[in-house]
Design a protein around this motif. Structure first.
Motif, PDB file in Angstrom:
ATOM      1  N   VAL A  19       3.531   2.361   2.985  1.00 48.03           N
ATOM      2  CA  VAL A  19       2.249   2.875   3.475  1.00 48.03           C
ATOM      3  C   VAL A  19       2.440   3.566   4.824  1.00 48.03           C
ATOM      4  CG1 VAL A  19      -0.122   2.286   4.069  1.00 48.03           C
ATOM      5  CG2 VAL A  19       1.012   1.094   2.221  1.00 48.03           C
ATOM      6  N   GLY A  20       3.187   2.910   5.717  1.00 53.02           N
ATOM      7  CA  GLY A  20       3.421   3.512   7.029  1.00 53.02           C
ATOM      8  C   GLY A  20       4.078   4.872   6.901  1.00 53.02           C
ATOM      9  N   PHE A  55      10.480  11.781  -0.195  1.00 47.13           N
ATOM     10  CA  PHE A  55       9.780  10.590   0.279  1.00 47.13           C
ATOM     11  C   PHE A  55      10.391   9.338  -0.338  1.00 47.13           C
ATOM     12  CE2 PHE A  55       6.598   7.335  -0.383  1.00 47.13           C
ATOM     13  CZ  PHE A  55       6.096   7.171   0.888  1.00 47.13           C
ATOM     14  N   VAL A 100       7.913  14.346  -3.207  1.00 52.73           N
ATOM     15  CA  VAL A 100       7.940  13.014  -3.810  1.00 52.73           C
ATOM     16  C   VAL A 100       9.353  12.458  -3.789  1.00 52.73           C
ATOM     17  CG1 VAL A 100       7.506  11.724  -5.915  1.00 52.73           C
ATOM     18  CG2 VAL A 100       5.932  13.525  -5.227  1.00 52.73           C
ATOM     19  N   ILE A 143       6.511  -2.723   1.389  1.00 52.96           N
ATOM     20  CA  ILE A 143       5.116  -2.260   1.301  1.00 52.96           C
ATOM     21  C   ILE A 143       4.703  -1.631   2.628  1.00 52.96           C
ATOM     22  CG2 ILE A 143       2.739  -2.996   0.954  1.00 52.96           C
ATOM     23  CD1 ILE A 143       3.814  -5.296  -0.731  1.00 52.96           C
ATOM     24  N   PHE A 144       5.045  -2.336   3.700  1.00 49.55           N
ATOM     25  CA  PHE A 144       4.721  -1.814   5.020  1.00 49.55           C
ATOM     26  C   PHE A 144       5.356  -0.440   5.214  1.00 49.55           C
ATOM     27  CE2 PHE A 144       6.105  -1.487   9.525  1.00 49.55           C
ATOM     28  CZ  PHE A 144       4.853  -1.267  10.072  1.00 49.55           C
ATOM     29  N   THR A 184       3.979   6.957   4.329  1.00 51.85           N
ATOM     30  CA  THR A 184       3.087   8.003   3.817  1.00 51.85           C
ATOM     31  C   THR A 184       2.258   8.597   4.955  1.00 51.85           C
ATOM     32  OG1 THR A 184       1.447   6.342   3.291  1.00 51.85           O
ATOM     33  CG2 THR A 184       2.797   7.114   1.473  1.00 51.85           C
ATOM     34  N   LEU A 185       1.825   7.718   5.877  1.00 51.14           N
ATOM     35  CA  LEU A 185       1.023   8.232   6.993  1.00 51.14           C
ATOM     36  C   LEU A 185       1.845   9.194   7.833  1.00 51.14           C
ATOM     37  CD1 LEU A 185      -0.747   4.923   8.122  1.00 51.14           C
ATOM     38  CD2 LEU A 185      -1.618   6.671   6.590  1.00 51.14           C
ATOM     39  N   TRP A 202       4.712  10.707   7.052  1.00 44.02           N
ATOM     40  CA  TRP A 202       5.166  11.843   6.235  1.00 44.02           C
ATOM     41  C   TRP A 202       4.057  12.902   6.143  1.00 44.02           C
ATOM     42  CZ3 TRP A 202       9.920  12.509   3.806  1.00 44.02           C
ATOM     43  CH2 TRP A 202       9.993  13.559   2.896  1.00 44.02           C
ATOM     44  N   SER A 203       2.846  12.441   5.820  1.00 45.92           N
ATOM     45  CA  SER A 203       1.746  13.405   5.716  1.00 45.92           C
ATOM     46  C   SER A 203       1.516  14.094   7.047  1.00 45.92           C
ATOM     47  CB  SER A 203       0.450  12.707   5.302  1.00 45.92           C
ATOM     48  OG  SER A 203       0.671  11.835   4.253  1.00 45.92           O
ATOM     49  N   MET A 204       1.593  13.292   8.099  1.00 46.02           N
ATOM     50  CA  MET A 204       1.318  13.822   9.427  1.00 46.02           C
ATOM     51  C   MET A 204       2.315  14.929   9.781  1.00 46.02           C
ATOM     52  SD  MET A 204       0.906  11.418  12.725  1.00 46.02           S
ATOM     53  CE  MET A 204       2.549  11.333  13.352  1.00 46.02           C
ATOM     54  N   LEU A 248       6.971  -7.971   1.784  1.00 47.71           N
ATOM     55  CA  LEU A 248       6.023  -7.145   2.539  1.00 47.71           C
ATOM     56  C   LEU A 248       6.678  -5.965   3.232  1.00 47.71           C
ATOM     57  CD1 LEU A 248       3.648  -9.765   4.197  1.00 47.71           C
ATOM     58  CD2 LEU A 248       3.139  -8.215   2.324  1.00 47.71           C
ATOM     59  N   PHE A 307       2.637  17.832   6.147  1.00 50.89           N
ATOM     60  CA  PHE A 307       1.497  18.593   5.622  1.00 50.89           C
ATOM     61  C   PHE A 307       0.586  19.135   6.705  1.00 50.89           C
ATOM     62  CE2 PHE A 307       2.261  15.220   2.284  1.00 50.89           C
ATOM     63  CZ  PHE A 307       3.088  16.037   1.538  1.00 50.89           C
ATOM     64  N   TRP A 361      -0.743   2.237  -8.372  1.00 53.13           N
ATOM     65  CA  TRP A 361      -1.261   1.568  -7.159  1.00 53.13           C
ATOM     66  C   TRP A 361      -2.105   0.354  -7.552  1.00 53.13           C
ATOM     67  CZ3 TRP A 361      -1.079   3.226  -1.816  1.00 53.13           C
ATOM     68  CH2 TRP A 361      -1.805   2.404  -0.969  1.00 53.13           C
TER      69      TRP A 361
END
Lengths: 189, 638, 273
Positions: free
Chosen positions: C59-60, C6, C3, C55-56, C62-63, C65-67, C52, C70, C95
């Motif tokens: 979200v981008g 990130f 966290v 925000i972009f 997190t995708l 980072w997870s990829m 924006l 994790f 959220w």
């Protein structure tokens, strides 16, 4: 919650209609309800373009007669539907429904063929559109009723626990509602 | 050779009607052709205002209706539905194996699903090829490969119409809906398999109608058929209305079938709390379809009459705006008919591939439901340039608010992936790409939702970029992910991980390079529906076209790879992803009735963990019964 | 901690993103803005971009980072914990509240504020609008016809005989938009939807057959079609085969130049008639 391979002929359990039957009913009622959407659009079109105006050329007696035929026919359809749930064949009554429906169809075809209403006028446009939709549904309903009459000659109604009869009766009741609404909107309201 | 073959088949046909003389699709073409000619001629004869040509507007319309009926009867509806409906014996013998069963009427929801998927793929390839032609034209700023601007505009219309009504509305709803939803809810069939078997054949009929619409003359309106332009067009526009009528009818029947199936045919233990998200998506979209598809069908009938009679509802003397309102009342829910199944599929695949419990499932479902409900309140944002000033703010408000429930799909997905055990294989990669692309589609939509910014961007290539990001971003990427995800289930074979990933990355890059430049073109003053444009926009358009060709090629590559895997891929195990949803608890490909016996759902489908029980069980006494009934027929399947 | 890492990365990238947005804003995201409405659109757009971008990136990231963080290696079978977290009040709460708050913000500003500003600009009673130059715009298939009733000009043309729109800078213009065909042989009212769009002005208004609409715009820059091709009147709504060529050059000139041009057009009209 049916998951067994189902057929319409399963017998009733504990007084409740079997799931397959409820499923069929649900589908038919959803279908009829969804076909009220076009009616709403057409009613909108009527009031948007001509307000509540009724053309002096409109043939009121014929229209009333046609609507009455469909009202009687629709009421009969409802009794047929009730008989279907009790397992009584009503082919004679269905034949009368077809007759009344054919009469209504002829009434509208008469109105069309003598062209009381010019399609060039606003009310004429609305008139031909709304009655055209009604006729389309009527033909679909008539095919349904005729299929039942034909089927009952060759196959026993109890083979599907009178579902075919119930389904066409429901459909016909829906069609008659559409006709009555069409009449009311075009001539009365 | 030919003679010896013909003789026995025809005698057998005469004997019991069990053998068909002709392959059903061929017979369908023949019957529809005959029906068209007969009815067309009949209308010509009785039409008092007939013009000169043999095929006039009214005759083509009635001829088309007859042709579609002939087509449906020809593929097998005659023996299997029409005759039994009137009480005659059902002489249709459904094939249980072989490729031929995909080319005729069937009541197996898995066959129907694949027919839908195949039709959608065919439509995608046709409309994609048309898009390539459009991009070739746009490489220069004056007419080149299209001789007249009407030809280009017809191409735009065909591309849009086929993509919208036969791909976007069909792939996830008709295709995966029919194939997967019954299995996902543990059912051994759908509610109305006969209806569904008929409806799938409306898709090829609709595609062919729209594709061959130029035979009746070019039409210039694009996929929206704006009035009064549409009623000025040649008769080709009639085939647009009619083709769309067939395609929307198909979608409508899918929705009726899916909603009823989900309501009534869930397995024991498949409570609403356990219902798979994809089924939730189908249910919400089903309700949208049942309301708005009849609405647009009515509107298109009105437009058809406007052209045919002609009426003057939507002309300058009537109300031009009414058509726009009626069209977009459907037009915006349409967007969510496309996107909602994709959102649902994200959260279907992400927990499986992350091997982690679905995060905030309630919110994901709430998101789907609220998107559905709000989608009917936003239509006029397509009309900011022509509605009254006083109407700008309410529609802008709901348009902005709809991003909130949409965001819940992201929240659930992100929450699930966070600290999960992510297997980054092709379906997962495509889902992540889909989420990324739809994010861009959504955020560029925030700019469009602002009425003032919209007044500049509306009807430019910015909007074209925006909706390609939302539709391709959600539907096509997710659809491909679905194909890869369920490929082992549908075919029993596995794709090649390297090629899957490689092609996906190429697809992602070419897609983004192509369509991100659409935003710039639009901001720079490129308007829509133009085969010719000012010179200063030419360099970027040229470059966009080059990438668009690579994009097209990468789609083709994906399809070839999928076909290869389907036929020649290595054998897959029955549950290669360790998924918990019921469709994975049967053989691959699944047997005719999906499961050997009625399954029972005993624990949540989305909760992962070392001590989680298996989610699907097959009750023992039923297994016993199944052993006595090895064919698994278990009774007639209605 | 994921966290924290990130969060740091998000802040850093957002700052970089905002710097990028500054560059875009500096260069005008609309490429070229030359009217009062255009400036308002540009401001709205700038604000939206600023909000924006983080925000972009959130979200981008997190995708991505997870990829990366994790993922498990191929073939590796990780041991799953007894139970996974299936809810997080703080994450869900922030959220939901965050997305509602951002959307309400967007609705208040720039949506409502800019729209109100627009309504004020469009108020026919306002002093500058009462002094407006009136231009009657007729959209037909496929031509823009401009007439200046205050000056008695029926149709203004340039030296090549094309329809031409020329306006003084800094003065409000009232466009009266109609779609019909004065040259049609039998039915003037057979026409279709067009859309009056000047790319450099940041606004378009659909021209609907059977309706008369008006819009007030004040050009703010001296410009011409030759100087910047975004300075043109372009039909933005598909209107048939001639749609791509339904455009007209727009020149915005000084008041003195405008008077000269009016005189020239008057002579042209008298000479023609």
């Amino acid at each position: 919650m049916t998951n067994q391979p189902v057929s319409m002929s399963t017998t009733n359990r504990k007084g409740r209609p079997d799931p397959a039957r409820r499923m069929g009913r649900f589908g038919m009622i959803m279908f009829i309800c969804s076909q009220l959407v076009p009616v709403v659009v057409l009613v909108d079109v009527r009031y948007l373009f001509v307000g509540s105006y009724v053309s002096a050329q409109a043939n009121q007696p014929v229209a009333l007669f046609v609507a009455l035929l469909m009202a009687v026919s629709g009421a009969m359809a409802w009794t047929v539907r009730n008989s279907a749930t009790q397992g009584r064949d009503q082919v004679a009554r269905v034949k009368w429904m077809v007759l009344l429906g054919a009469g209504a169809l002829l009434g509208v075809l008469y109105q069309w063929s003598v062209r009381f209403m010019s399609p060039g006028t606003r009310y004429g446009e609305v008139f031909y559109t709304m009655t055209g939709f009604a006729v389309f549904y009527l033909i679909v309903g008539l095919v349904g009723l005729l299929s039942y009459i034909s089927r009952v000659r060759l196959v026993k109604s109890s083979s599907d626990n009178y579902w075919h009869m119930e389904a066409v009766a429901l459909l016909w009741a829906g069609v008659s509602v559409i006709w009555i609404v069409t009449y009311a909107v075009l001539y009365l309201l | 050779m030919a003679q010896t073959n013909v003789a026995p088949t025809s005698t057998r046909a005469a004997q019991g009607g069990k053998r068909r003389v002709m392959p059903p699709v061929l017979r369908a073409f023949l019957w529809s052709g005959i029906a068209f000619v007969v009815v067309n001629t009949f209308v010509d004869v009785v039409d008092p205002f007939r013009g000169h040509p043999f095929v006039t507007g009214p005759s083509a319309t009635f001829g088309w209706v007859a042709a579609v009926i002939g087509w449906l009867l020809g593929v097998g509806v005659w023996e299997s539905v029409a005759l039994p409906l009137f009480g005659y014996p059902d002489t249709w013998r459904e094939k249980s194996a072989g490729w031929r069963r995909y080319f005729e009427y069937s009541t197996d929801h898995k066959v129907i699903g694949l027919q839908y998927l195949g039709s959608a793929m065919g439509g995608f390839l046709i409309a994609g090829a048309v898009a390539m032609l459009m991009r070739v034209q746009l490489m220069s700023n004056h007419l080149t490969i299209f001789r007249y601007p009407t030809n280009y505009l017809t191409a735009v219309g065909i591309h849009g119409t086929i993509m919208m009504f036969s791909v976007a509305n069909v792939a996830l709803l008709g295709g995966f809906g029919n194939y997967m939803v019954p299995m996902m809810i543990g059912s051994r069939g759908t509610a109305f398999p006969k209806l569904s078997g008929i409806s799938v054949w409306l898709v090829p009929a609709g595609i062919l109608t729209v594709l061959f619409s130029p035979l009746l003359g070019a039409w210039t309106t694009g996929w929206r058929g704006y009035e009064p332009l549409a009623s000025q067009d040649a008769n080709g526009i009639l085939f647009y209305y009619l083709g769309v009528a067939a395609l929307t009818m198909s979608t409508f029947i899918v929705a009726l079938n899916m909603v009823t199936t989900i309501m009534f045919r869930r397995a024991r233990g498949m409570t609403w709390n356990r219902l798979p998200l994809f089924a939730w998506g189908q249910l919400t979209v089903g309700l949208l379809v049942l309301i708005w598809i009849p609405e647009i069908q009515t509107t298109f009938v009105l437009a058809l009459l406007e052209k045919l009679i002609p009426f003057n509802f939507f002309a300058a003397t009537g109300s031009v705006m009414s058509y726009l309102e009626l069209f977009w009342l459907f037009g915006h829910p349409e967007v969510y008919m496309i996107a909602v199944p994709a959102f649902a599929l994200w959260n279907e695949i992400i927990p499986v591939m992350s091997q982690k419990s679905l995060f905030a499932r309630d919110w994901a479902v709430i998101g789907l439901v609220f998107v559905m409900m709000l989608s009917g309140l936003v239509w006029a944002h397509h009309m900011f340039t022509n509605i009254r000033n006083s109407e700008l703010l309410p529609f802008s408000f709901f348009t902005e608010m709809i991003s909130i429930p949409t965001g819940f799909a992201y929240m659930a997905g992100i929450g699930t992936m966070w600290k999960g055990k992510i297997r980054l294989n092709t379906p997962m990669l495509l889902i992540l790409m889909s989420m990324f692309n739809f994010l861009i589609g959504g955020l560029t939509g925030v700019l469009l939702a602002d009425p003032m910014v919209n007044l500049q961007l509306h009807d430019t290539f910015y909007v074209v970029g925006h909706f390609h990001y939302t539709v391709i971003g959600s539907l096509v990427f997710t659809g491909l992910a679905g194909v890869y995800y369920w490929l082992p289930k549908m075919s029993g074979r596995m794709y090649n991980e390297f090629w899957g990933k490689f092609l996906s990355i190429v697809l992602f890059l070419t897609f983004n390079i192509t369509f991100s430049q659409f935003f710039l073109l639009g901001l720079h003053g490129m308007n829509r529906w133009v085969p010719a444009y000012p010179q200063y926009l030419q360099p970027m358009n040229f470059e966009v076209s080059i990438f668009a060709f690579f994009l097209g090629a990468s789609f083709l590559g994906h399809f070839i790879h999928i076909f290869w895997a389907w036929a020649k891929g290595p054998k897959a195990s029955e549950n290669p992803w360790n998924a918990r949803t019921p469709e994975w608890f049967t053989t691959s490909p699944p047997p005719r009735n999906n499961f050997p016996v009625e399954p029972e759902i005993v624990s949540s489908l989305y909760i992962y963990g070392s001590s989680q029980p298996v989610s699907v069980q097959f009750p023992a006494e039923q297994e016993l019964a199944a052993a006595k009934d090895p064919d698994g027929e278990g009774g007639p399947v209605q | 901690m994921d966290v924290v890492g990130f969060g740091i990365l998000w802040v850093v990238l957002s700052i970089l993103g905002e710097l990028g947005v500054r560059v875009i804003i500096h260069n005008d995201p609309l490429y070229y803005t030359a009217s009062n409405i255009g400036l308002m659109v540009e401001n709205a757009m700038d604000f939206l971009l600023v909000v924006l971008v983080p925000i972009f990136i959130f979200v981008g990231l997190t995708l991505i980072w997870s990829m990366i963080r994790f993922r498990v290696k191929r073939g590796e079978n990780p041991i799953l914990p007894e139970k996974f977290v299936r809810n997080n009040k703080w994450f869900v709460g922030s959220w939901v509240i965050g997305s509602i708050a951002i959307n309400l913000l967007f609705f208040l500003h720039p949506t409502a504020s800019a729209t109100e500003q627009f309504f004020a600009m469009e108020n026919p009673q306002s002093p500058q609008n009462q002094q407006a130059v009136i231009v009657d715009v007729t959209a037909r298939q496929w031509e823009w016809i401009f007439s200046y009733p205050q000056y008695g000009l029926k149709e203004t043309l340039n030296a090549n005989g094309q329809d031409q729109l020329e306006l003084p800078v800094g003065r409000s213009v009232k466009f009266v938009l109609r779609s019909y065909d004065p040259y049609h042989t039998y039915d003037q009212y057979v026409d279709v939807i067009h859309s009056f769009w000047v790319p450099s002005w940041g606004i378009k208004e659909d021209v609907i057959p059977g309706e008369i609409r008006s819009i007030y715009i004040t050009p703010t820059k001296l410009t011409s079609f030759a100087q910047n091709p975004m300075s043109r009147v372009q039909c933005a709504e598909v209107c048939g085969p001639g749609h791509p060529w339904m455009e007209a050059p727009l020149n915005v000139v000084s008041t003195g130049q405008f008077q000269k041009w009016i005189q020239y057009q008057k002579n042209l009209q008298n000479g023609l008639s």
